[in-house]
Design a protein around this motif. Sequence first.
Motif, PDB file in Angstrom:
ATOM      1  N   LEU A  77     -15.839  16.609   5.392  1.00  0.00           N
ATOM      2  CA  LEU A  77     -15.131  15.835   4.396  1.00  0.00           C
ATOM      3  C   LEU A  77     -13.591  16.187   4.032  1.00  0.00           C
ATOM      4  O   LEU A  77     -13.046  15.464   3.886  1.00  0.00           O
ATOM      5  N   TRP A  78     -13.540  17.502   3.940  1.00  0.00           N
ATOM      6  CA  TRP A  78     -12.358  17.962   3.288  1.00  0.00           C
ATOM      7  C   TRP A  78     -11.239  18.189   4.478  1.00  0.00           C
ATOM      8  O   TRP A  78     -10.283  17.623   4.505  1.00  0.00           O
ATOM      9  N   PHE A  79     -11.451  19.028   5.341  1.00  0.00           N
ATOM     10  CA  PHE A  79     -10.578  19.230   6.459  1.00  0.00           C
ATOM     11  C   PHE A  79     -10.516  18.069   7.363  1.00  0.00           C
ATOM     12  O   PHE A  79      -9.403  17.708   7.936  1.00  0.00           O
ATOM     13  N   GLY A  80     -11.482  17.296   7.705  1.00  0.00           N
ATOM     14  CA  GLY A  80     -11.332  16.229   8.555  1.00  0.00           C
ATOM     15  C   GLY A  80     -11.062  14.828   7.811  1.00  0.00           C
ATOM     16  O   GLY A  80     -10.063  14.287   7.880  1.00  0.00           O
ATOM     17  N   GLY A  81     -12.058  14.442   7.017  1.00  0.00           N
ATOM     18  CA  GLY A  81     -12.128  13.022   6.369  1.00  0.00           C
ATOM     19  C   GLY A  81     -10.902  13.029   5.310  1.00  0.00           C
ATOM     20  O   GLY A  81     -10.130  12.008   5.234  1.00  0.00           O
ATOM     21  N   TYR A  82     -10.737  14.088   4.538  1.00  0.00           N
ATOM     22  CA  TYR A  82      -9.463  13.943   3.599  1.00  0.00           C
ATOM     23  C   TYR A  82      -8.378  13.685   4.259  1.00  0.00           C
ATOM     24  O   TYR A  82      -7.267  12.889   3.881  1.00  0.00           O
ATOM     25  N   MET A  83      -7.956  14.555   5.313  1.00  0.00           N
ATOM     26  CA  MET A  83      -6.602  14.261   6.106  1.00  0.00           C
ATOM     27  C   MET A  83      -6.445  12.915   6.700  1.00  0.00           C
ATOM     28  O   MET A  83      -5.383  12.256   6.477  1.00  0.00           O
ATOM     29  N   VAL A  84      -7.474  12.380   7.269  1.00  0.00           N
ATOM     30  CA  VAL A  84      -7.516  10.857   7.670  1.00  0.00           C
ATOM     31  C   VAL A  84      -7.217   9.796   6.802  1.00  0.00           C
ATOM     32  O   VAL A  84      -6.343   9.181   6.849  1.00  0.00           O
ATOM     33  N   PHE A  85      -7.908  10.161   5.554  1.00  0.00           N
ATOM     34  CA  PHE A  85      -7.868   8.973   4.439  1.00  0.00           C
ATOM     35  C   PHE A  85      -6.443   9.235   4.046  1.00  0.00           C
ATOM     36  O   PHE A  85      -5.706   8.097   3.563  1.00  0.00           O
ATOM     37  N   LEU A  86      -5.991  10.295   3.652  1.00  0.00           N
ATOM     38  CA  LEU A  86      -4.657  10.472   3.120  1.00  0.00           C
ATOM     39  C   LEU A  86      -3.475   9.968   4.011  1.00  0.00           C
ATOM     40  O   LEU A  86      -2.689   9.428   3.275  1.00  0.00           O
ATOM     41  N   ASN A  87      -3.496  10.369   5.091  1.00  0.00           N
ATOM     42  CA  ASN A  87      -2.479   9.873   6.208  1.00  0.00           C
ATOM     43  C   ASN A  87      -2.303   8.525   6.301  1.00  0.00           C
ATOM     44  O   ASN A  87      -1.346   7.552   6.117  1.00  0.00           O
ATOM     45  N   TRP A  88      -3.780   7.823   6.399  1.00  0.00           N
ATOM     46  CA  TRP A  88      -3.795   6.415   6.465  1.00  0.00           C
ATOM     47  C   TRP A  88      -3.315   5.546   5.086  1.00  0.00           C
ATOM     48  O   TRP A  88      -2.507   4.841   4.901  1.00  0.00           O
ATOM     49  N   GLY A  89      -3.881   6.243   3.782  1.00  0.00           N
ATOM     50  CA  GLY A  89      -3.423   5.699   2.604  1.00  0.00           C
ATOM     51  C   GLY A  89      -2.042   5.702   2.402  1.00  0.00           C
ATOM     52  O   GLY A  89      -1.649   4.614   1.600  1.00  0.00           O
ATOM     53  N   GLU A  90      -1.447   6.667   2.770  1.00  0.00           N
ATOM     54  CA  GLU A  90       0.226   6.902   2.277  1.00  0.00           C
ATOM     55  C   GLU A  90       0.934   5.710   3.176  1.00  0.00           C
ATOM     56  O   GLU A  90       1.976   5.571   2.964  1.00  0.00           O
ATOM     57  N   ARG A  91       0.446   5.238   4.152  1.00  0.00           N
ATOM     58  CA  ARG A  91       0.978   4.228   4.747  1.00  0.00           C
ATOM     59  C   ARG A  91       0.895   2.838   4.134  1.00  0.00           C
ATOM     60  O   ARG A  91       1.661   2.004   4.410  1.00  0.00           O
ATOM     61  N   LEU A  92      -0.045   2.703   3.352  1.00  0.00           N
ATOM     62  CA  LEU A  92      -0.137   1.457   2.802  1.00  0.00           C
ATOM     63  C   LEU A  92       0.228   1.395   1.263  1.00  0.00           C
ATOM     64  O   LEU A  92       0.197   0.371   0.605  1.00  0.00           O
ATOM     65  N   VAL A  93       0.463   2.505   0.612  1.00  0.00           N
ATOM     66  CA  VAL A  93       0.670   2.659  -0.706  1.00  0.00           C
ATOM     67  C   VAL A  93       1.985   3.349  -0.979  1.00  0.00           C
ATOM     68  O   VAL A  93       2.385   4.243   0.020  1.00  0.00           O
ATOM     69  N   ASP A  94       2.663   3.244  -2.038  1.00  0.00           N
ATOM     70  CA  ASP A  94       3.897   3.901  -2.196  1.00  0.00           C
ATOM     71  C   ASP A  94       3.528   5.315  -2.587  1.00  0.00           C
ATOM     72  O   ASP A  94       2.557   5.785  -2.860  1.00  0.00           O
ATOM     73  N   ALA A  95       4.566   6.468  -2.577  1.00  0.00           N
ATOM     74  CA  ALA A  95       4.005   7.982  -2.690  1.00  0.00           C
ATOM     75  C   ALA A  95       3.867   8.067  -4.280  1.00  0.00           C
ATOM     76  O   ALA A  95       2.870   8.857  -4.253  1.00  0.00           O
ATOM     77  N   GLY A  96       4.307   7.203  -5.085  1.00  0.00           N
ATOM     78  CA  GLY A  96       3.852   7.451  -6.515  1.00  0.00           C
ATOM     79  C   GLY A  96       2.481   7.144  -6.687  1.00  0.00           C
ATOM     80  O   GLY A  96       1.724   7.801  -7.323  1.00  0.00           O
ATOM     81  N   THR A  97       2.026   5.948  -6.189  1.00  0.00           N
ATOM     82  CA  THR A  97       0.359   5.751  -6.500  1.00  0.00           C
ATOM     83  C   THR A  97      -0.526   6.661  -5.866  1.00  0.00           C
ATOM     84  O   THR A  97      -1.308   6.919  -5.926  1.00  0.00           O
ATOM     85  N   ALA A  98      -0.042   7.072  -4.557  1.00  0.00           N
ATOM     86  CA  ALA A  98      -0.818   8.206  -3.683  1.00  0.00           C
ATOM     87  C   ALA A  98      -0.985   9.121  -4.494  1.00  0.00           C
ATOM     88  O   ALA A  98      -1.976   9.926  -4.537  1.00  0.00           O
TER      89      ALA A  98
END
Length: 300
Positions: A77-98
């Motif tokens: 969840l943390w080492f794997g899932g968190y990194m994928v979700f965050l990398n992907w999410g930051e491509r779709l929202v601005d830095a402030g929202t992330a």
Amino acid sequence: MSDRQPAGALLAAAVTVLFWSSAFVSIRSAGAAYSPGALALGRLAVAALLLGGFALVRRVGWPDRRAWPGILTSGLLWFGGYMVFLNWGERLVDAGTAALVVNVGPILIALLSTWLLREAAPRSLWVGIAVSFAGTVVVGLSMSGGGSSSLLGVLLCVLAAITYAIGVVAQKPALRHGSALQITTYSALVAAIALLPFAGVLAREAADAPLSATLNVIYLGVGPTAIAFTTWAYALARTSASKLGATTYVVPALVVVMSWLFLGEVPGWLTLAGGALCLAGVAVSRRRVAAPVAVVSPRG
């Protein structure tokens, strides 16, 4: 557990926060050439190789079976899932929202650790978290001008916050049955194995990526992952999950400074004010709770 943390734990937490803050700059560079899954796998593969080699030299053995539930949960969840979700999410929202959404994580850590780990949650901790989160809101709003936010991007950032919080709380009991190096090494290995489906994408993107982006992936694996996750585990074994989670509110303030120094992004007064609030909240959350004074009634 005593409210007083050893100096070593405070130093380890400081090392973690510094590396995680620097990761913001490296992810922005590497993310231009590497997709979310490939970036996460590359980062974790570097960390797993480095930690695995060091563990062999130190002759770190197989973890106690009682540590494996925490290793598997935090690794996946943390080492794997968190990194994928965050990398992907930051491509779709601005830095402030992330920043706004992901920084719900320490609040979730405090709630889960109080519920599942039965950790004490003094009023100063909640006040500090509230002040720091307010600072994160201010920083996020100041960074969101002209940015775009999608529902999927926000959802991915929410998932990143949830997986981060669950991973931290799951790791805490595991550290009773293994060292920081041992738990971090095997968690990284679990995550790297889970992300192997991205290996083909990583190979193709690495062949076309500029050297600077690849060097940033390597740095992410060495500093913000191998070193920072180990120092985090060391500190987590010696303090409460909720209080350590609150220290990560230093990260937005440091990111503002590092973006200023390395990216030439001059912060506005609102951003600086938000960063100051984050730091103030961390200071409040780490205040020691005065021990109750026993009142002895006089004997007649």
